[in-house]
Design a protein around this motif. Structure first.
Motif, PDB file in Angstrom:
ATOM      1  N   ASP A  17       0.448  -1.333   0.128  1.00  0.00           N
ATOM      2  CA  ASP A  17       0.200   0.315   0.305  1.00  0.00           C
ATOM      3  C   ASP A  17       1.098   0.842   0.293  1.00  0.00           C
ATOM      4  O   ASP A  17       0.796   2.261  -0.744  1.00  0.00           O
ATOM      5  N   LEU A  18       1.833   1.601   1.220  1.00  0.00           N
ATOM      6  CA  LEU A  18       2.270   2.581   1.122  1.00  0.00           C
ATOM      7  C   LEU A  18       3.545   2.316  -0.535  1.00  0.00           C
ATOM      8  O   LEU A  18       3.702   3.686  -0.780  1.00  0.00           O
ATOM      9  N   ALA A  19       4.111   1.721  -0.243  1.00  0.00           N
ATOM     10  CA  ALA A  19       4.846   2.442  -1.979  1.00  0.00           C
ATOM     11  C   ALA A  19       4.368   2.900  -3.296  1.00  0.00           C
ATOM     12  O   ALA A  19       4.016   4.067  -3.981  1.00  0.00           O
ATOM     13  N   ALA A  20       2.739   1.713  -2.999  1.00  0.00           N
ATOM     14  CA  ALA A  20       2.058   2.188  -4.323  1.00  0.00           C
ATOM     15  C   ALA A  20       1.397   3.936  -4.049  1.00  0.00           C
ATOM     16  O   ALA A  20       1.082   4.635  -5.430  1.00  0.00           O
ATOM     17  N   ALA A  21       1.351   4.209  -3.068  1.00  0.00           N
ATOM     18  CA  ALA A  21       0.496   5.561  -2.456  1.00  0.00           C
ATOM     19  C   ALA A  21       1.668   6.346  -3.266  1.00  0.00           C
ATOM     20  O   ALA A  21       1.846   7.734  -3.219  1.00  0.00           O
ATOM     21  N   LEU A  22       3.040   5.965  -2.519  1.00  0.00           N
ATOM     22  CA  LEU A  22       4.601   7.452  -2.693  1.00  0.00           C
ATOM     23  C   LEU A  22       4.199   7.386  -3.984  1.00  0.00           C
ATOM     24  O   LEU A  22       4.888   8.370  -5.064  1.00  0.00           O
ATOM     25  N   ALA A  23       4.191   6.480  -5.146  1.00  0.00           N
ATOM     26  CA  ALA A  23       4.513   5.835  -6.906  1.00  0.00           C
ATOM     27  C   ALA A  23       3.473   6.529  -7.233  1.00  0.00           C
ATOM     28  O   ALA A  23       3.868   7.539  -8.188  1.00  0.00           O
ATOM     29  N   ILE A  24       2.031   7.018  -6.670  1.00  0.00           N
ATOM     30  CA  ILE A  24       1.153   7.462  -7.742  1.00  0.00           C
ATOM     31  C   ILE A  24       1.173   9.346  -7.291  1.00  0.00           C
ATOM     32  O   ILE A  24       0.965  10.035  -7.646  1.00  0.00           O
ATOM     33  N   ALA A  25       1.490   9.504  -5.383  1.00  0.00           N
ATOM     34  CA  ALA A  25       2.015  11.368  -5.566  1.00  0.00           C
ATOM     35  C   ALA A  25       2.641  11.187  -6.312  1.00  0.00           C
ATOM     36  O   ALA A  25       3.097  12.159  -6.165  1.00  0.00           O
ATOM     37  N   ALA A  28       9.955   0.998   0.485  1.00  0.00           N
ATOM     38  CA  ALA A  28       8.408   1.015   0.958  1.00  0.00           C
ATOM     39  C   ALA A  28       8.028   0.273   1.447  1.00  0.00           C
ATOM     40  O   ALA A  28       7.222  -0.788   0.485  1.00  0.00           O
ATOM     41  N   LEU A  29       7.795  -0.225   2.245  1.00  0.00           N
ATOM     42  CA  LEU A  29       6.459  -1.057   2.699  1.00  0.00           C
ATOM     43  C   LEU A  29       5.899  -0.695   4.146  1.00  0.00           C
ATOM     44  O   LEU A  29       5.974  -0.013   5.421  1.00  0.00           O
ATOM     45  N   GLY A  30       4.269  -1.455   4.238  1.00  0.00           N
ATOM     46  CA  GLY A  30       3.100  -0.238   5.116  1.00  0.00           C
ATOM     47  C   GLY A  30       2.192  -0.672   4.546  1.00  0.00           C
ATOM     48  O   GLY A  30       1.756  -0.261   3.763  1.00  0.00           O
ATOM     49  N   GLU A  31       1.087  -0.882   5.600  1.00  0.00           N
ATOM     50  CA  GLU A  31      -0.327  -1.124   4.941  1.00  0.00           C
ATOM     51  C   GLU A  31      -1.074  -0.265   5.204  1.00  0.00           C
ATOM     52  O   GLU A  31      -0.499   1.034   6.760  1.00  0.00           O
ATOM     53  N   GLY A  84      -5.818   7.142   7.828  1.00  0.00           N
ATOM     54  CA  GLY A  84      -4.153   7.763   6.717  1.00  0.00           C
ATOM     55  C   GLY A  84      -3.037   7.480   7.558  1.00  0.00           C
ATOM     56  O   GLY A  84      -1.871   7.555   7.310  1.00  0.00           O
ATOM     57  N   GLU A  85      -3.270   6.572   8.814  1.00  0.00           N
ATOM     58  CA  GLU A  85      -2.072   5.961   9.436  1.00  0.00           C
ATOM     59  C   GLU A  85      -1.147   4.991   8.809  1.00  0.00           C
ATOM     60  O   GLU A  85      -2.143   4.332   8.211  1.00  0.00           O
ATOM     61  N   LEU A  86      -0.157   4.448   9.205  1.00  0.00           N
ATOM     62  CA  LEU A  86       0.566   3.328   8.368  1.00  0.00           C
ATOM     63  C   LEU A  86       0.126   2.363   9.636  1.00  0.00           C
ATOM     64  O   LEU A  86       0.243   3.032  10.868  1.00  0.00           O
ATOM     65  N   ARG A  87       0.320   1.169   9.339  1.00  0.00           N
ATOM     66  CA  ARG A  87       0.208   0.214   9.434  1.00  0.00           C
ATOM     67  C   ARG A  87       1.198  -1.298   9.511  1.00  0.00           C
ATOM     68  O   ARG A  87       1.922  -1.056   9.028  1.00  0.00           O
ATOM     69  N   ARG A  88       2.025  -1.835  10.816  1.00  0.00           N
ATOM     70  CA  ARG A  88       2.612  -2.866  10.412  1.00  0.00           C
ATOM     71  C   ARG A  88       2.916  -4.167   9.672  1.00  0.00           C
ATOM     72  O   ARG A  88       1.630  -3.437   9.961  1.00  0.00           O
TER      73      ARG A  88
END
Length: 472
Positions: free
Chosen positions: A367-375, A389-392, A397-401
């Motif tokens: 999820d986090l890598a996809a969000a960073l790529a889109i942003a 990047a790794l994280g849910e 808007g929070e990041l989960r381990r």
């Protein structure tokens, strides 16, 4: 005293469903024309018998008879848990053309080249066709015996004559027996053939690998009992347009059931890929907006996968959302969080997201890598080289381990990455997390906005979502 039981007059030859009257379609398996009239009532009785071998305490049972033997194919041995157990029955299922026969011919050849007698039974090809494939893939061995048969009795005769330590049957849907009703490939036939092979495998201590077909929705064809009868169930996955293949254990009585093996299909056959991360990442001479690398887990193996995104103004009233190799539902959630929580303007733009090399990513850690790529694609800012990047991402808007963080970071460091963005669920956890791990500079972020700030992806002024009316 023996008791006479009256059986229903009609029975389905495919699944065994019974009925008191004839019907054109079986109500259990929905097969047309499979309900036939049964014979005369039979005498049924249950009697006790003297056991051949006495039961003994489990501590006195020797485990030497179950010593594993390596197949010679390292990635398959990895999935099986360091080799094949004597007497084990394995079921390998996959889509047509994915490479099941090619892989098992290679397994049979390597087993035979180690001096162990092997029997390869094919019901789908002639012996000459298998020989042609063996010539192409260098799968010839003196101890590899080949038979083209479709009758179960003849197959059992070959086993008695050759006395192999490993038999490959390609495939169970092509073998029939006169002892069961229906045609080869039917539910009753598949159950009877598999049961007979299981019995002879246990009696002789011979390992058996059975090839199984799959239905158009990906399930293993045949009765569900088939998966219960065998000891190991392997799924052979892959895209016809990509050479990458994956063997995944869904059931394993003798080892882990969450391991995967990686292969690549080429002109010379199928080869092992012990380090597959390079297949799913690309190297750019200059940083390019819209790319980010995730570290996913396939079973217990960390794999790096590059996600690429493209954001462009949409000429349509409703912007396009096109995804390849990723979960469309999760990506829709990530887009909503980016727009609502991080003020990245996306509602009037087309968004395209894809993976490199045909990888299929379903792990929430991407999820986090996809969000960073889109942003990155939306703002035009690039993510620095060497960042993973790794994280849910949560809806707030929070990041989960995610599990296996240490293993993922170690794999990224081994492949030369220098920075990592990981979740920190609380401020205290972020303060306690070391800034260097496995040689990586670690950026711990509690929210998606903090992750964007850590890699320099600050949305431009006025790039927030469209105004919305307050509720309440």
């Amino acid at each position: 005293m023996a008791k006479t039981t009256t059986r229903p007059a009609f029975k389905c030859t495919e699944c065994g469903w019974t009925s008191g009257k004839w019907v054109g379609r079986c109500n259990e398996c929905m097969t047309w024309g499979s309900v036939v009239e049964e014979g005369a009532p039979k005498l049924a009785s249950v009697r006790s018998s003297i056991p051949v071998a006495k039961a003994v305490p489990i501590s006195q049972v020797s485990a030497d008879a179950a010593a594993r033997t390596l197949t010679g194919v390292g990635e398959l041995d990895r999935v099986l848990g360091a080799g094949v157990v004597p007497g084990a029955v394995l079921l390998l299922a996959g889509e047509p053309g994915v490479g099941k026969s090619t892989l098992l011919l290679e397994v049979a050849a390597r087993w035979a080249k180690a001096g162990r007698r092997t029997l390869y039974v094919t019901g789908e090809e002639s012996a000459a066709q298998v020989r042609l494939r063996a010539d192409r893939t260098d799968a010839l061995a003196e101890e590899l015996y080949l038979a083209a048969e479709t009758d179960l009795g003849t197959v059992l005769g070959h086993i008695e004559e050759v006395a192999p330590s490993l038999m490959v049957l390609d495939s169970v849907q092509t073998i029939g027996t006169a002892e069961a009703d229906g045609s080869p490939g039917g539910i009753t036939q598949v159950r009877e053939v598999t049961g007979a092979l299981v019995r002879v495998a246990k009696r002789r201590g011979m390992a058996v690998i059975i090839v199984g077909h799959v239905t158009k929705d990906g399930a293993i064809a045949g009765p569900r009992l088939l998966e219960h009868l065998v000891d190991v169930v392997l799924a052979f996955e892959g895209d016809r347009h990509s050479g990458f293949r994956m063997v995944r254990a869904t059931k394993n009585r003798f080892g882990p059931a969450d391991e995967v093996g990686c292969f690549e299909m080429g002109e010379q056959g199928i080869v092992e890929v012990p380090d597959p991360s390079g297949l799913f990442t690309s190297r750019h001479a200059e940083p390019v907006p819209g790319t980010c690398v995730a570290v996913t887990m396939e079973g217990r193996r960390p794999l790096l996968a590059e996600l690429q995104a493209l954001v462009a103004p949409s000429p349509l009233p409703q912007a396009r959302r096109t995804m390849h190799g990723v979960d469309t539902g999760r990506l829709a959630m990530v887009l909503a969080v980016l727009e609502r929580r991080c003020r990245v303007k996306l509602y009037d733009r087309d968004v395209y997201v894809s993976t490199v090399g045909g990888a299929k990513v379903a792990d929430p850690s991407a999820d986090l890598a996809a969000a960073l790529a889109i942003a990155s694609a939306a703002t035009g800012h690039t993510i620095p080289h060497g960042v993973v990047a790794l994280g849910e991402v949560g809806l707030a808007g929070e990041l989960r381990r995610v599990p296996g963080t240490d293993r993922r970071l170690a794999e990224a460091a081994r492949l030369g990455f220098t920075e990592a963005v990981v979740p920190a669920e609380t401020g205290q956890a972020r303060d306690r997390m070391p800034t260097m791990r496995y040689g990586l500079r670690v950026h711990a972020a509690a929210t998606l906005q903090q992750a964007l700030d850590a890699v320099g992806l600050v949305p431009r002024r006025g790039s927030g979502p469209a105004p919305s009316a307050d509720v309440g």
